[in-house]
Design a protein around this motif. Structure first.
Motif, mmCIF file in Angstrom:
data_model
loop_
_atom_site.group_PDB
_atom_site.id
_atom_site.type_symbol
_atom_site.label_atom_id
_atom_site.label_comp_id
_atom_site.label_asym_id
_atom_site.label_seq_id
_atom_site.Cartn_x
_atom_site.Cartn_y
_atom_site.Cartn_z
ATOM 1 N N GLU A 24 0.820 -1.424 0.092
ATOM 2 C CA GLU A 24 -0.082 -0.078 0.113
ATOM 3 C C GLU A 24 1.010 1.159 -0.095
ATOM 4 O OE1 GLU A 24 -3.524 2.606 -0.045
ATOM 5 O OE2 GLU A 24 -3.029 0.356 -0.597
ATOM 6 N N ARG A 27 2.057 1.584 -3.539
ATOM 7 C CA ARG A 27 0.965 2.296 -4.447
ATOM 8 C C ARG A 27 0.749 3.574 -4.314
ATOM 9 N NH1 ARG A 27 -3.806 3.970 -4.602
ATOM 10 N NH2 ARG A 27 -4.282 3.902 -2.195
ATOM 11 N N ARG A 28 0.550 4.048 -3.159
ATOM 12 C CA ARG A 28 0.443 5.525 -2.683
ATOM 13 C C ARG A 28 1.695 6.466 -3.152
ATOM 14 N NH1 ARG A 28 -1.979 5.432 3.320
ATOM 15 N NH2 ARG A 28 -3.491 4.207 2.930
ATOM 16 N N VAL A 30 3.527 5.428 -5.882
ATOM 17 C CA VAL A 30 3.605 5.582 -7.317
ATOM 18 C C VAL A 30 2.181 6.440 -7.843
ATOM 19 C CG1 VAL A 30 2.835 4.126 -9.001
ATOM 20 C CG2 VAL A 30 4.767 3.096 -7.543
ATOM 21 N N GLU A 31 1.406 6.678 -7.013
ATOM 22 C CA GLU A 31 0.150 7.531 -7.544
ATOM 23 C C GLU A 31 0.545 8.975 -7.254
ATOM 24 O OE1 GLU A 31 -3.736 8.646 -4.967
ATOM 25 O OE2 GLU A 31 -3.768 6.709 -5.790
ATOM 26 N N ASN A 32 1.439 9.245 -6.135
ATOM 27 C CA ASN A 32 1.886 10.442 -5.994
ATOM 28 C C ASN A 32 2.976 10.904 -6.929
ATOM 29 O OD1 ASN A 32 2.579 13.065 -4.239
ATOM 30 N ND2 ASN A 32 4.529 11.916 -4.026
ATOM 31 N N LYS A 34 2.805 10.067 -10.029
ATOM 32 C CA LYS A 34 2.082 10.394 -11.209
ATOM 33 C C LYS A 34 1.341 11.447 -11.325
ATOM 34 C CE LYS A 34 1.771 5.494 -12.948
ATOM 35 N NZ LYS A 34 0.763 4.312 -12.981
ATOM 36 N N THR A 35 0.656 11.660 -9.995
ATOM 37 C CA THR A 35 -0.486 12.798 -9.924
ATOM 38 C C THR A 35 0.384 14.255 -9.617
ATOM 39 O OG1 THR A 35 -0.786 12.314 -7.691
ATOM 40 C CG2 THR A 35 -2.342 11.648 -9.211
#
Length: 65
Positions: A24, A27-28, A30-32, A34-35
């Protein structure tokens, strides 16, 4: 609990992620990337570098009143 501090990978960055599992946290992170950083592709070597910097932290202890 697990924690990743992005400053350990990106100098000057103050963002961090905490979660029960390493997956998790990754995942967070990687999301950071990208965004907030505009990354369109996060290579496997970047994921490995994130994993290397994840640390165990103590979860806050509940207090009884």
């Amino acid at each position: 609990m697990k924690r990743f501090d992005s400053g350990s990978l990106i100098p000057g960055s103050t963002w961090h992620a905490e979660a029960e599992s390493e997956a998790e946290v990754v995942r967070r992170a990687v999301e950071n990337l990208k965004t907030l950083h505009g990354e369109t592709e996060v290579r496997p070597d970047m994921i490995e570098r994130i994993k290397e910097r994840i640390v165990d932290i103590d979860a806050p202890k509940a207090t009884k009143h």
